[in-house]
Design a protein around this motif. Structure first.
Motif, PDB file in Angstrom:
ATOM      1  N   PRO A 253       0.798  -1.232   0.000  1.00  0.00           N
ATOM      2  CA  PRO A 253       0.000   0.000   0.000  1.00  0.00           C
ATOM      3  C   PRO A 253       0.830   1.282   0.000  1.00  0.00           C
ATOM      4  O   PRO A 253       0.291   2.357  -0.270  1.00  0.00           O
ATOM      5  N   GLY A 254       2.122   1.197   0.280  1.00  0.00           N
ATOM      6  CA  GLY A 254       2.950   2.400   0.266  1.00  0.00           C
ATOM      7  C   GLY A 254       3.850   2.455  -0.949  1.00  0.00           C
ATOM      8  O   GLY A 254       3.623   3.201  -1.904  1.00  0.00           O
ATOM      9  N   ILE A 255       4.898   1.626  -0.930  1.00  0.00           N
ATOM     10  CA  ILE A 255       5.874   1.628  -2.016  1.00  0.00           C
ATOM     11  C   ILE A 255       5.249   1.125  -3.309  1.00  0.00           C
ATOM     12  O   ILE A 255       5.483   1.664  -4.403  1.00  0.00           O
ATOM     13  N   GLY A 256       4.415   0.087  -3.216  1.00  0.00           N
ATOM     14  CA  GLY A 256       3.777  -0.453  -4.410  1.00  0.00           C
ATOM     15  C   GLY A 256       2.858   0.565  -5.078  1.00  0.00           C
ATOM     16  O   GLY A 256       2.826   0.677  -6.313  1.00  0.00           O
ATOM     17  N   ASP A 257       2.096   1.338  -4.262  1.00  0.00           N
ATOM     18  CA  ASP A 257       1.216   2.361  -4.837  1.00  0.00           C
ATOM     19  C   ASP A 257       2.006   3.416  -5.606  1.00  0.00           C
ATOM     20  O   ASP A 257       1.632   3.816  -6.714  1.00  0.00           O
TER      21      ASP A 257
ATOM     22  N   ALA B 263       4.902   3.033  -6.982  1.00  0.00           N
ATOM     23  CA  ALA B 263       5.452   2.433  -8.196  1.00  0.00           C
ATOM     24  C   ALA B 263       4.386   2.301  -9.273  1.00  0.00           C
ATOM     25  O   ALA B 263       4.633   2.592 -10.455  1.00  0.00           O
ATOM     26  N   ARG B 264       3.191   1.894  -8.884  1.00  0.00           N
ATOM     27  CA  ARG B 264       2.128   1.744  -9.877  1.00  0.00           C
ATOM     28  C   ARG B 264       1.669   3.094 -10.429  1.00  0.00           C
ATOM     29  O   ARG B 264       1.417   3.233 -11.617  1.00  0.00           O
ATOM     30  N   ARG B 265       1.580   4.077  -9.567  1.00  0.00           N
ATOM     31  CA  ARG B 265       1.114   5.408 -10.007  1.00  0.00           C
ATOM     32  C   ARG B 265       2.218   6.204 -10.706  1.00  0.00           C
ATOM     33  O   ARG B 265       1.924   7.197 -11.358  1.00  0.00           O
ATOM     34  N   ARG B 266       3.473   5.755 -10.484  1.00  0.00           N
ATOM     35  CA  ARG B 266       4.624   6.474 -11.014  1.00  0.00           C
ATOM     36  C   ARG B 266       4.604   7.933 -10.519  1.00  0.00           C
ATOM     37  O   ARG B 266       4.911   8.876 -11.259  1.00  0.00           O
TER      38      ARG B 266
ATOM     39  N   LEU C 270       6.806   9.233   3.389  1.00  0.00           N
ATOM     40  CA  LEU C 270       6.747   9.761   2.023  1.00  0.00           C
ATOM     41  C   LEU C 270       7.553   8.834   1.117  1.00  0.00           C
ATOM     42  O   LEU C 270       8.717   8.540   1.399  1.00  0.00           O
ATOM     43  N   VAL C 271       6.906   8.363   0.035  1.00  0.00           N
ATOM     44  CA  VAL C 271       7.538   7.418  -0.899  1.00  0.00           C
ATOM     45  C   VAL C 271       7.618   8.091  -2.262  1.00  0.00           C
ATOM     46  O   VAL C 271       6.607   8.576  -2.791  1.00  0.00           O
ATOM     47  N   VAL C 272       8.833   8.135  -2.837  1.00  0.00           N
ATOM     48  CA  VAL C 272       9.049   8.686  -4.176  1.00  0.00           C
ATOM     49  C   VAL C 272       9.616   7.564  -5.042  1.00  0.00           C
ATOM     50  O   VAL C 272      10.675   6.999  -4.718  1.00  0.00           O
ATOM     51  N   PRO C 273       8.949   7.199  -6.140  1.00  0.00           N
ATOM     52  CA  PRO C 273       9.450   6.098  -6.974  1.00  0.00           C
ATOM     53  C   PRO C 273      10.689   6.517  -7.754  1.00  0.00           C
ATOM     54  O   PRO C 273      10.844   7.676  -8.136  1.00  0.00           O
ATOM     55  N   LEU C 274      11.578   5.520  -7.954  1.00  0.00           N
ATOM     56  CA  LEU C 274      12.766   5.717  -8.801  1.00  0.00           C
ATOM     57  C   LEU C 274      12.416   5.167 -10.169  1.00  0.00           C
ATOM     58  O   LEU C 274      12.234   3.953 -10.337  1.00  0.00           O
ATOM     59  N   LEU C 275      12.330   6.070 -11.158  1.00  0.00           N
ATOM     60  CA  LEU C 275      11.799   5.683 -12.459  1.00  0.00           C
ATOM     61  C   LEU C 275      12.761   6.031 -13.576  1.00  0.00           C
ATOM     62  O   LEU C 275      13.471   7.043 -13.520  1.00  0.00           O
ATOM     63  N   ARG C 276      12.756   5.144 -14.571  1.00  0.00           N
ATOM     64  CA  ARG C 276      13.330   5.428 -15.870  1.00  0.00           C
ATOM     65  C   ARG C 276      12.179   5.521 -16.859  1.00  0.00           C
ATOM     66  O   ARG C 276      11.054   5.151 -16.524  1.00  0.00           O
ATOM     67  N   PRO C 277      12.422   6.014 -18.066  1.00  0.00           N
ATOM     68  CA  PRO C 277      11.290   6.209 -18.980  1.00  0.00           C
ATOM     69  C   PRO C 277      10.393   4.990 -19.125  1.00  0.00           C
ATOM     70  O   PRO C 277       9.166   5.128 -19.126  1.00  0.00           O
TER      71      PRO C 277
END
Length: 532
Positions: free
Chosen positions: A367-371, A373-376, A405-412
């Protein structure tokens, strides 16, 4: 009693008057003009009182002059009466006709003089009337005696003289003396009245003069303090503003230019105070921006100076926690193979908490990190105690942390991991902190990508090293296994063509020449391959 005492206190009265003048809704020029006109009015009143006093003194002086003239006239009457009585007595004694005629003419003339007297007081009219009657009677008696003497009736004339003229003369003398005494008494009374009036007038003039001076001084004091006191307060307030105190207000009761000035000072103070908040906020924001830039500089330096991923991620999570004013943080790396997040770098956490979190399997359904990641997009939980926390969140909540506070690490097109910061107090995270952590997340992605590229480069390097080794082996084989035997073949064919081993038949020479030509062509191909 207390009220009367406080009201009669000079300081209270002065303060009330100063406050009343200050609250007058008039300009300073108007107040000064009113004070000036008041002083001029007092001077005019003082002059009028002085003129009135002088007029009274002049009236008293004129009255004294009149009394003096009355006394002089009455004394003249007294003197003339005495002379006439003496002349009549002498003429009757001598029985001289000419002297008697002259005495009668004087008596008649003196009667006319009495009728023309100007300076006669009301209280003296009766006495003067008695004098006139006595003169008339005396004149009649003297005329009778003269006629008796002329008629030779001497004895009868002397009898009339003794019985009528001498008592009448005594009465005239007493009446004239009474006139003089009455006038002198009036003169004394008038002098006393004049002295009293002069004293009273002098007291009135002095009182008005002192009162005017005191009133002028009072007006000057009241008006000056109604101006000086606000100026002092405004000056003090300006000094406070210059010292950086913008919270105070200057309280001025004036409803004139000084009141307007005080209002402008208060308004300016409020504006300066508001600007000074703003300046402090901007200064703090700039300081925070400088700290962020320094932190980003250190992170960038760490990213660019070392290829040790753990060191770089440890630097990033430490700076992220410090600049976001949180208590702990973790960088998770996502494994696409196992579809799970695993902690790679932590800050501000105990070994027990790190071990407990590492044991938890955190997937895309968390519910935290997964959300996130899914929402980007960043996801925050203001209060972990609200709702039903996940097992990982339960561990964090039991450790004393309330918000995450969770901030996703994203590549394109790829999920790299997540940057998580935790705080022991509940509440929403500021949007500026969210943006800051997004920047650190981008740095984390860059560091992870650099580390991955470095691993790929290392693998390519090992592959290139193997290829180079194979190339060297190939070259050695080409040189040793092909070119050396071919050179031997070409050498022997050249010996055969030269006839070292004897003459060859023509058909054999042609064949050997063809072998030699093909061998040289093959040697050229081998050399070309080795050159490549």
């Amino acid at each position: 009693m207390t009220f009367s005492a406080s009201w009669m206190n000079p300081n209270n009265i002065t303060n009330r008057l100063v406050g009343w003048v200050a609250r007058l809704p008039a300009r300073v020029q108007t107040k000064l003009l009113i004070a000036f006109l008041s002083i001029v009015g007092l001077l005019i009143v003082l002059g009028a009182v002085g003129l009135q006093v002088l007029s009274g003194v002049n009236d008293q002086t004129n009255e004294l002059i009149k009394l003096q003239r009355r006394i002089a006239a009455y004394r003249q009457v007294q003197h003339d009466t005495t002379n006439q009585l003496y002349s009549i007595s002498t003429a009757l004694l001598l029985q001289d006709d000419r002297m008697l005629d002259a005495a009668l003419r004087q008596l008649n003339q003196f009667g006319y003089d009495l009728d023309r007297m100007e300076f006669v007081a009301e209280s003296e009219v009766q006495v003067l009337g008695q004098v006139r009657q006595e003169y008339d009677q005396f004149t009649a008696d003297v005329t009778q005696v003269v006629e008796l003497f002329r008629a030779g009736r001497t004895e009868e004339a002397r009898t009339v003289q003794q019985a009528e003229i001498m008592p009448s003369a005594d009465r005239l003398e007493r009446l004239t003396n009474q006139l003089v005494n009455t006038a002198e008494a009036d003169m004394v009374a008038a002098i006393e009245t004049t002295e009293g009036a002069y004293g009273t007038s002098r007291l009135i003039v002095v009182s008005f003069a002192v009162g005017s001076i005191l009133l002028a001084l009072g007006l000057g004091y009241i008006i000056s303090w109604s101006l000086i006191e606000p100026v002092k307060k405004i000056e003090t307030r300006l000094r406070q503003i210059a010292a950086g105190d913008f919270a105070q207000q200057v309280a001025v009761a004036n409803r004139d230019e000084l009141g307007v000035l005080a209002g402008n000072v208060n308004q300016t103070s409020e504006q300066l105070g508001r600007l000074y908040q703003e300046v402090q906020a901007r200064t703090a924001e700039l300081a925070r921006s400088v700290d962020e830039l320094e932190a980003l500089g250190e992170v960038s330096k760490a990213v660019n100076s070392t290829l040790d991923l753990d060191t770089v991620l440890q630097t990033i999570v430490a700076k992220a926690v410090q600049l976001s004013d949180t208590d702990a943080g973790t960088i998770y790396v996502f494994s696409s193979t196992r579809q799970q997040f695993r902690p790679r770098a932590t800050y501000g956490m105990s070994d027990e908490l790190i071990a407990a979190i590492s044991d938890q399997a955190i997937g895309l359904n968390d519910p935290g990190i997964g959300d996130a990641a899914r929402r980007r997009a960043p996801v925050q939980v203001p209060d972990l105690s609200e709702g039903t926390p996940s097992p990982a969140q339960k561990i964090v909540l039991d450790a004393g942390y309330r918000s995450v506070l969770v901030v996703p690490l994203l590549r394109p097109n790829k999920l790299v991991g997540a940057l998580v910061v935790r705080r022991r107090k509940s509440g929403e995270f500021d949007q500026q902190i969210v943006h800051l952590l997004e920047t650190f997340a981008a740095q984390s992605v860059l560091a992870i990508q650099n580390a991955k590229l470095f691993r790929e480069i290392e693998e390519k390097g090992r592959e290139l090293e193997a290829a180079s080794r194979h190339k060297s082996q190939f070259l050695a084989n080409m040189s040793h296994e092909l070119r050396t035997p071919l050179n031997s073949v070409l050498g022997f064919t050249e010996l055969l063509v030269d006839g070292i081993y004897g003459e060859l038949p023509d058909r054999a020479k042609t064949t050997v020449a063809r072998v030699q030509a093909n061998g040289r062509h093959l040697l050229g191909l081998i050399n070309d391959v080795l050159d490549l």
